[in-house]
Write a protein that holds these residues in place. Structure first.
Motif, short mmCIF file in Angstrom:
data_model
loop_
_atom_site.label_atom_id
_atom_site.label_comp_id
_atom_site.label_asym_id
_atom_site.label_seq_id
_atom_site.Cartn_x
_atom_site.Cartn_y
_atom_site.Cartn_z
N GLU A 39 25.07 1.55 -24.09
CA GLU A 39 25.59 0.42 -23.98
C GLU A 39 26.65 0.44 -25.34
N LEU A 40 27.66 0.36 -24.71
CA LEU A 40 29.26 0.28 -26.32
C LEU A 40 28.98 -0.99 -27.18
N ALA A 41 27.53 -1.73 -27.86
CA ALA A 41 27.08 -3.22 -28.07
C ALA A 41 28.55 -3.93 -28.65
N GLU A 48 29.81 -7.31 -27.96
CA GLU A 48 29.97 -8.41 -28.49
C GLU A 48 31.25 -8.85 -28.70
N MET A 49 32.36 -8.08 -28.70
CA MET A 49 33.69 -8.32 -29.17
C MET A 49 34.27 -9.48 -27.88
N LEU A 50 33.81 -8.94 -26.42
CA LEU A 50 33.96 -9.42 -24.91
C LEU A 50 33.34 -10.90 -24.86
N ASN A 51 31.52 -10.61 -25.98
CA ASN A 51 31.39 -12.20 -25.59
C ASN A 51 31.78 -13.47 -26.93
N GLU A 52 32.13 -12.70 -28.21
CA GLU A 52 33.35 -13.42 -28.64
C GLU A 52 34.34 -14.03 -27.96
N ALA A 53 34.77 -13.00 -27.56
CA ALA A 53 36.16 -13.57 -26.59
C ALA A 53 36.31 -14.40 -25.41
N ARG A 54 34.71 -14.53 -25.06
CA ARG A 54 34.16 -15.73 -24.19
C ARG A 54 34.07 -16.74 -24.39
N GLN A 55 33.76 -17.01 -25.32
CA GLN A 55 33.27 -18.05 -26.33
C GLN A 55 34.36 -18.57 -27.34
N ILE A 56 35.33 -17.86 -27.86
CA ILE A 56 36.38 -19.04 -27.58
C ILE A 56 37.28 -19.15 -26.63
N ALA A 57 37.75 -18.29 -25.41
CA ALA A 57 38.24 -18.42 -24.49
C ALA A 57 37.22 -20.30 -23.83
#
Length: 106
Positions: free
Chosen positions: A45-47, A51-60
């Motif tokens: 996994e590219l952790a 993490e970056m995509l989880n943060e982006a989803r939360q902001i969206a």
């Protein structure tokens, strides 16, 4: 505010107010790119990217909810997510759904 991926709210009558969405364009940074490149040599996994995509989803999602609140919505139904590469090293994440008002019981 209720957030549902289904197209209705069980046991509730609703009024559709309109589509709402939240979007963000997130870029990778050099440190993450370097570490991801090293990780790709051994697999796994590219952790940092997760993490970056989880943060982006939360902001969206937050931006979508803010749009729904501005419409005086009680919920957003039919929520979906999407992502796409907008340029090398940058990805867009979008969350969208239908803002609804919950109607009083009859």
């Amino acid at each position: 505010m209720k957030l549902l991926s289904i197209e209705y709210i069980p046991g509730q009558d609703i009024e559709a107010l309109g589509m709402v969405k939240g979007t963000i364009v997130q870029t990778k940074n050099f440190g993450r790119d370097f570490m991801a490149g090293m990780k790709s040599l051994v697999g796994g996994e590219l952790a940092g990217y997760t993490e970056m995509l989880n943060e982006a989803r939360q902001i969206a999602v937050k931006r979508m909810v803010d749009e729904a609140k501005a419409m005086n919505a009680d919920a957003v139904i039919g929520i979906k997510y999407g992502s796409s590469q907008v340029m090398s090293g940058a990805a867009e994440v979008i969350a969208y759904g239908t803002a609804v008002k919950i109607l009083p019981a009859k």
